[in-house]
Design a protein around this motif. Structure first.
Motif, PDB file in Angstrom:
ATOM      1  N   VAL A 198       0.823  -1.211   0.000  1.00 59.91           N
ATOM      2  CA  VAL A 198       0.000   0.000   0.000  1.00 59.91           C
ATOM      3  C   VAL A 198       0.859   1.265   0.000  1.00 59.91           C
ATOM      4  CG1 VAL A 198      -1.761   1.287   1.270  1.00 59.91           C
ATOM      5  CG2 VAL A 198      -1.926  -1.207   1.105  1.00 59.91           C
ATOM      6  N   VAL A 199       1.796   1.357   0.922  1.00 57.35           N
ATOM      7  CA  VAL A 199       2.601   2.580   1.044  1.00 57.35           C
ATOM      8  C   VAL A 199       3.469   2.799  -0.188  1.00 57.35           C
ATOM      9  CG1 VAL A 199       4.408   3.740   2.394  1.00 57.35           C
ATOM     10  CG2 VAL A 199       2.538   2.555   3.560  1.00 57.35           C
ATOM     11  N   SER A 200       4.031   1.732  -0.728  1.00 56.46           N
ATOM     12  CA  SER A 200       4.916   1.913  -1.887  1.00 56.46           C
ATOM     13  C   SER A 200       4.162   2.436  -3.099  1.00 56.46           C
ATOM     14  CB  SER A 200       5.636   0.610  -2.229  1.00 56.46           C
ATOM     15  OG  SER A 200       4.727  -0.339  -2.729  1.00 56.46           O
ATOM     16  N   HIS A 201       2.947   1.980  -3.310  1.00 58.94           N
ATOM     17  CA  HIS A 201       2.176   2.501  -4.449  1.00 58.94           C
ATOM     18  C   HIS A 201       1.822   3.972  -4.232  1.00 58.94           C
ATOM     19  CE1 HIS A 201       1.844  -0.950  -7.070  1.00 58.94           C
ATOM     20  NE2 HIS A 201       1.535  -1.719  -6.034  1.00 58.94           N
ATOM     21  N   ALA A 219       9.865   9.160 -17.009  1.00 60.35           N
ATOM     22  CA  ALA A 219       9.314   7.941 -16.402  1.00 60.35           C
ATOM     23  C   ALA A 219      10.412   7.130 -15.722  1.00 60.35           C
ATOM     24  CB  ALA A 219       8.600   7.103 -17.459  1.00 60.35           C
ATOM     25  N   ALA A 220      11.574   7.058 -16.363  1.00 60.95           N
ATOM     26  CA  ALA A 220      12.706   6.337 -15.769  1.00 60.95           C
ATOM     27  C   ALA A 220      13.160   7.016 -14.481  1.00 60.95           C
ATOM     28  CB  ALA A 220      13.861   6.255 -16.765  1.00 60.95           C
ATOM     29  N   VAL A 221      13.204   8.341 -14.494  1.00 58.73           N
ATOM     30  CA  VAL A 221      13.577   9.096 -13.287  1.00 58.73           C
ATOM     31  C   VAL A 221      12.556   8.852 -12.182  1.00 58.73           C
ATOM     32  CG1 VAL A 221      13.839  11.428 -12.333  1.00 58.73           C
ATOM     33  CG2 VAL A 221      14.920  10.839 -14.519  1.00 58.73           C
ATOM     34  N   ALA A 222      11.275   8.875 -12.527  1.00 58.43           N
ATOM     35  CA  ALA A 222      10.225   8.638 -11.530  1.00 58.43           C
ATOM     36  C   ALA A 222      10.349   7.250 -10.907  1.00 58.43           C
ATOM     37  CB  ALA A 222       8.846   8.807 -12.169  1.00 58.43           C
ATOM     38  N   ALA A 223      10.699   6.255 -11.708  1.00 58.35           N
ATOM     39  CA  ALA A 223      10.895   4.905 -11.171  1.00 58.35           C
ATOM     40  C   ALA A 223      12.070   4.875 -10.202  1.00 58.35           C
ATOM     41  CB  ALA A 223      11.108   3.904 -12.308  1.00 58.35           C
ATOM     42  N   GLY A 224      13.146   5.562 -10.557  1.00 54.65           N
ATOM     43  CA  GLY A 224      14.308   5.619  -9.665  1.00 54.65           C
ATOM     44  C   GLY A 224      13.998   6.337  -8.365  1.00 54.65           C
ATOM     45  N   ILE A 225      13.269   7.425  -8.465  1.00 55.93           N
ATOM     46  CA  ILE A 225      12.870   8.167  -7.251  1.00 55.93           C
ATOM     47  C   ILE A 225      11.984   7.282  -6.376  1.00 55.93           C
ATOM     48  CG2 ILE A 225      11.494  10.108  -6.400  1.00 55.93           C
ATOM     49  CD1 ILE A 225      12.521  11.680  -8.888  1.00 55.93           C
ATOM     50  N   THR A 226      11.092   6.546  -7.015  1.00 52.67           N
ATOM     51  CA  THR A 226      10.222   5.635  -6.261  1.00 52.67           C
ATOM     52  C   THR A 226      11.035   4.600  -5.506  1.00 52.67           C
ATOM     53  OG1 THR A 226       8.384   5.930  -7.790  1.00 52.67           O
ATOM     54  CG2 THR A 226       8.375   3.913  -6.473  1.00 52.67           C
ATOM     55  N   LEU A 227      12.014   4.025  -6.169  1.00 48.31           N
ATOM     56  CA  LEU A 227      12.867   3.037  -5.502  1.00 48.31           C
ATOM     57  C   LEU A 227      13.571   3.659  -4.301  1.00 48.31           C
ATOM     58  CD1 LEU A 227      14.035   0.210  -5.337  1.00 48.31           C
ATOM     59  CD2 LEU A 227      15.804   0.932  -6.941  1.00 48.31           C
ATOM     60  N   ALA A 228      14.072   4.872  -4.459  1.00 43.73           N
ATOM     61  CA  ALA A 228      14.739   5.552  -3.346  1.00 43.73           C
ATOM     62  C   ALA A 228      13.760   5.803  -2.199  1.00 43.73           C
ATOM     63  CB  ALA A 228      15.349   6.869  -3.822  1.00 43.73           C
ATOM     64  N   LEU A 229      12.574   6.304  -2.514  1.00 39.68           N
ATOM     65  CA  LEU A 229      11.586   6.602  -1.470  1.00 39.68           C
ATOM     66  C   LEU A 229      11.134   5.340  -0.736  1.00 39.68           C
ATOM     67  CD1 LEU A 229       9.312   9.242  -3.270  1.00 39.68           C
ATOM     68  CD2 LEU A 229      10.962   9.656  -1.416  1.00 39.68           C
ATOM     69  N   THR A 230      10.866   4.289  -1.486  1.00 35.76           N
ATOM     70  CA  THR A 230      10.399   3.063  -0.832  1.00 35.76           C
ATOM     71  C   THR A 230      11.501   2.413  -0.007  1.00 35.76           C
ATOM     72  OG1 THR A 230      10.835   1.708  -2.802  1.00 35.76           O
ATOM     73  CG2 THR A 230       8.606   2.617  -2.559  1.00 35.76           C
ATOM     74  N   LEU A 237      13.929   4.147   1.559  1.00 36.22           N
ATOM     75  CA  LEU A 237      14.034   4.977   2.767  1.00 36.22           C
ATOM     76  C   LEU A 237      12.867   4.750   3.723  1.00 36.22           C
ATOM     77  CD1 LEU A 237      15.301   8.312   1.186  1.00 36.22           C
ATOM     78  CD2 LEU A 237      16.594   6.760   2.670  1.00 36.22           C
ATOM     79  N   ALA A 238      11.685   4.490   3.175  1.00 35.76           N
ATOM     80  CA  ALA A 238      10.498   4.270   4.005  1.00 35.76           C
ATOM     81  C   ALA A 238      10.392   2.832   4.514  1.00 35.76           C
ATOM     82  CB  ALA A 238       9.246   4.625   3.208  1.00 35.76           C
ATOM     83  N   ARG A 239      11.361   1.985   4.124  1.00 39.45           N
ATOM     84  CA  ARG A 239      11.346   0.567   4.492  1.00 39.45           C
ATOM     85  C   ARG A 239      10.079  -0.128   4.001  1.00 39.45           C
ATOM     86  NH1 ARG A 239      11.553   1.512  10.257  1.00 39.45           N
ATOM     87  NH2 ARG A 239      10.359  -0.388  10.241  1.00 39.45           N
ATOM     88  N   THR A 240       9.687   0.238   2.769  1.00 35.80           N
ATOM     89  CA  THR A 240       8.515  -0.368   2.142  1.00 35.80           C
ATOM     90  C   THR A 240       8.872  -0.836   0.733  1.00 35.80           C
ATOM     91  OG1 THR A 240       7.772   1.800   1.362  1.00 35.80           O
ATOM     92  CG2 THR A 240       6.856   1.013   3.459  1.00 35.80           C
ATOM     93  N   PRO A 241       9.843  -1.732   0.609  1.00 36.86           N
ATOM     94  CA  PRO A 241      10.251  -2.155  -0.732  1.00 36.86           C
ATOM     95  C   PRO A 241       9.128  -2.901  -1.450  1.00 36.86           C
ATOM     96  CG  PRO A 241      11.139  -3.651   0.902  1.00 36.86           C
ATOM     97  CD  PRO A 241      10.487  -2.524   1.663  1.00 36.86           C
ATOM     98  N   HIS A 242       8.922  -2.562  -2.710  1.00 35.57           N
ATOM     99  CA  HIS A 242       7.906  -3.253  -3.508  1.00 35.57           C
ATOM    100  C   HIS A 242       8.124  -2.855  -4.958  1.00 35.57           C
ATOM    101  CE1 HIS A 242       4.211  -5.480  -4.045  1.00 35.57           C
ATOM    102  NE2 HIS A 242       3.708  -4.484  -4.760  1.00 35.57           N
ATOM    103  N   VAL A 253      -5.343   8.492  -7.655  1.00 37.75           N
ATOM    104  CA  VAL A 253      -4.766   8.152  -6.346  1.00 37.75           C
ATOM    105  C   VAL A 253      -5.774   7.426  -5.442  1.00 37.75           C
ATOM    106  CG1 VAL A 253      -3.683   9.063  -4.242  1.00 37.75           C
ATOM    107  CG2 VAL A 253      -2.973   9.916  -6.492  1.00 37.75           C
ATOM    108  N   PRO A 254      -7.017   7.900  -5.313  1.00 34.35           N
ATOM    109  CA  PRO A 254      -7.963   7.130  -4.489  1.00 34.35           C
ATOM    110  C   PRO A 254      -8.216   5.717  -5.036  1.00 34.35           C
ATOM    111  CG  PRO A 254      -8.802   9.342  -4.855  1.00 34.35           C
ATOM    112  CD  PRO A 254      -7.600   9.182  -5.736  1.00 34.35           C
ATOM    113  N   LEU A 255      -8.274   5.596  -6.370  1.00 38.66           N
ATOM    114  CA  LEU A 255      -8.458   4.265  -6.961  1.00 38.66           C
ATOM    115  C   LEU A 255      -7.262   3.366  -6.674  1.00 38.66           C
ATOM    116  CD1 LEU A 255     -10.023   5.179 -10.416  1.00 38.66           C
ATOM    117  CD2 LEU A 255     -11.166   4.048  -8.492  1.00 38.66           C
ATOM    118  N   LEU A 256      -6.068   3.929  -6.792  1.00 41.09           N
ATOM    119  CA  LEU A 256      -4.843   3.177  -6.514  1.00 41.09           C
ATOM    120  C   LEU A 256      -4.802   2.722  -5.058  1.00 41.09           C
ATOM    121  CD1 LEU A 256      -1.994   2.225  -7.463  1.00 41.09           C
ATOM    122  CD2 LEU A 256      -1.162   4.462  -6.719  1.00 41.09           C
ATOM    123  N   PHE A 257      -5.107   3.633  -4.151  1.00 40.59           N
ATOM    124  CA  PHE A 257      -5.117   3.298  -2.727  1.00 40.59           C
ATOM    125  C   PHE A 257      -6.151   2.209  -2.433  1.00 40.59           C
ATOM    126  CE2 PHE A 257      -6.987   4.032   1.513  1.00 40.59           C
ATOM    127  CZ  PHE A 257      -5.897   3.664   2.283  1.00 40.59           C
ATOM    128  N   GLY A 258      -7.371   2.413  -2.909  1.00 40.33           N
ATOM    129  CA  GLY A 258      -8.430   1.436  -2.667  1.00 40.33           C
ATOM    130  C   GLY A 258      -8.115   0.081  -3.265  1.00 40.33           C
TER     131      GLY A 258
END
Length: 176
Positions: free
Chosen positions: A81-84, A105-116, A118-123, A144-149
């Motif tokens: 949930v948190v990683s998405h 898009a490639a940069v966004a994927a890399g940023i996502t990997l870094a954030l997840t 750091l947040a200890r939510t690898p996915h 975002v609400p659809l993704l979360f749900g």
């Protein structure tokens, strides 16, 4: 004087050890296929009922990972949930700064990997969520609400189907 090759005492040989996992029993394979398909069809049904696309490719990857390796950290509800959600933040931030495009898009994927990380939510599938956002530019108020749900529903459905087959690992190992 420098040399291009390391001295023999400091080189290491690549060793391949271990074996591939054992082939699952036919009943376990049928259960896995059925369970993941059921979870994904559940997301499709919800999407049809609310007239919104709920099943996106990264969630299919999430379902496969959660069901295939339910005890690993990247399969736990917190990571799913948190990683998405972190991926959505990274995707929309990158889209705002760099616009749509493959490089962004490639940069966004890399940023996502870094954030997840750091947040200890690898996915790993979350990286694909960021890519989808940058390349398709969905409305954040809708997406975002659809993704979360959908990610919460995926976790709850995996919880339920993991209890159907005796002897199967129970999901999740921990909730948060």
């Amino acid at each position: 004087m420098s040399t291009d090759t390391a001295p023999p005492e400091t080189t290491t040989k690549l060793r391949i050890t271990g074996r591939a996992p054992a082939r699952p029993a036919p009943a376990a394979a049928v259960h896995s296929v059925s369970a993941v398909t059921l979870v994904l069809l559940g997301l499709v049904a919800i999407g049809a009922a609310i007239h919104e696309p709920v099943l996106i490719p990264p969630l299919a990857a999430s379902a496969a990972l959660v069901h295939s390796v339910p005890t690993l950290p990247f399969s736990q509800p917190r990571s799913v949930v948190v990683s998405h959600l972190l991926a959505a933040a990274a995707g929309y931030a990158t889209l705002a700064v760099a616009g749509a495009g493959s490089a962004a898009a490639a940069v966004a994927a890399g940023i996502t990997l870094a954030l997840t990380t750091l947040a200890r939510t690898p996915h790993a599938p979350a990286c694909a969520t960021a890519v989808v956002i940058v390349l398709q530019s969905p409305s954040p108020a809708r997406f975002v609400p659809l993704l979360f749900g959908a990610s919460v529903v995926l976790v709850l459905m995996e919880f339920a189907v993991s209890r159907i087959r005796r002897g199967a690992p129970r999901y999740p190992s921990y909730w948060w």
